[in-house]
Design an enzyme around this catalytic site. Structure first.
Site, mmCIF file in Angstrom:
data_model
loop_
_atom_site.group_PDB
_atom_site.id
_atom_site.type_symbol
_atom_site.label_atom_id
_atom_site.label_comp_id
_atom_site.label_asym_id
_atom_site.label_seq_id
_atom_site.Cartn_x
_atom_site.Cartn_y
_atom_site.Cartn_z
ATOM 1 N N SER A 163 8.610 85.201 -47.198
ATOM 2 C CA SER A 163 9.581 86.195 -47.452
ATOM 3 C C SER A 163 10.155 87.548 -46.164
ATOM 4 C CB SER A 163 10.715 87.128 -48.558
ATOM 5 O OG SER A 163 10.595 85.772 -49.586
ATOM 6 N N VAL A 192 19.703 90.174 -46.828
ATOM 7 C CA VAL A 192 19.613 88.955 -47.073
ATOM 8 C C VAL A 192 17.595 88.474 -47.214
ATOM 9 C CG1 VAL A 192 19.709 87.094 -45.831
ATOM 10 C CG2 VAL A 192 21.794 88.564 -45.674
ATOM 11 N N GLU A 193 17.021 87.967 -48.273
ATOM 12 C CA GLU A 193 15.990 87.273 -47.953
ATOM 13 C C GLU A 193 15.775 85.987 -47.510
ATOM 14 O OE1 GLU A 193 12.348 87.081 -51.116
ATOM 15 O OE2 GLU A 193 14.368 87.536 -51.671
ATOM 16 N N VAL A 194 14.983 85.617 -46.232
ATOM 17 C CA VAL A 194 15.217 84.345 -46.295
ATOM 18 C C VAL A 194 13.595 83.941 -46.287
ATOM 19 C CG1 VAL A 194 14.629 82.119 -44.228
ATOM 20 C CG2 VAL A 194 16.608 83.922 -44.544
#
Length: 136
Positions: A112, A123-125
């Site tokens: 992540s 916001v975590e991608v």
């Protein structure tokens, strides 16, 4: 064991200070598509999901008890390498707060990256491994 009633997430709502700033950010940085429909919330579409965007003072009913900008904290999944995303974020002037770091997601181990949008939402991608084994 009872079968779950919920199959997937359709959308969630972000309350924001500026519709233009938020939509511009998600379009430019994450490639989402802005959809404006009269008398409906503006949406940011991606894959089979969307984010409804409510501007402070212009929310839609029903809504959260206390809609607040910057209170979001969510994870989005990418099928592209995080190294490329990190380079893209930096090119867009977005500060990466953390990552890539290992995490345990709904389907197992993932890597992540964390950053913030114009309202301060976290916001975590994340990227699952390509080996097909997502349980962990």
């Amino acid at each position: 064991m009872n079968e779950p009633w919920i199959a997937r997430i359709d959308h969630f709502v972000l309350t924001v200070r500026s519709l233009e700033a938020t939509c511009g950010f998600y379009q430019r940085v994450l490639g989402m598509t802005r959809v404006d429909t009269p008398d409906r919330p503006t949406t940011l579409a991606f894959g089979q999901q969307k984010i409804n965007v409510h501007e402070i003072g212009h929310t839609f009913d029903p809504k959260a008890t206390t809609p607040t900008s910057g209170a979001g904290d969510f994870c989005l999944i990418t099928d592209r390498p995080l190294a490329g995303l990190r380079a893209h974020l930096e090119a867009c002037g977005v500060v990466v707060e953390l990552g890539p770091v290992p995490r345990n997601g709904a389907q197992g181990q993932m890597m992540s990256l964390y950053f913030r949008d114009p309202d301060g939402n976290l916001v975590e991608v994340s990227e699952y491994s390509k080996d097909g084994d997502r349980r962990g």
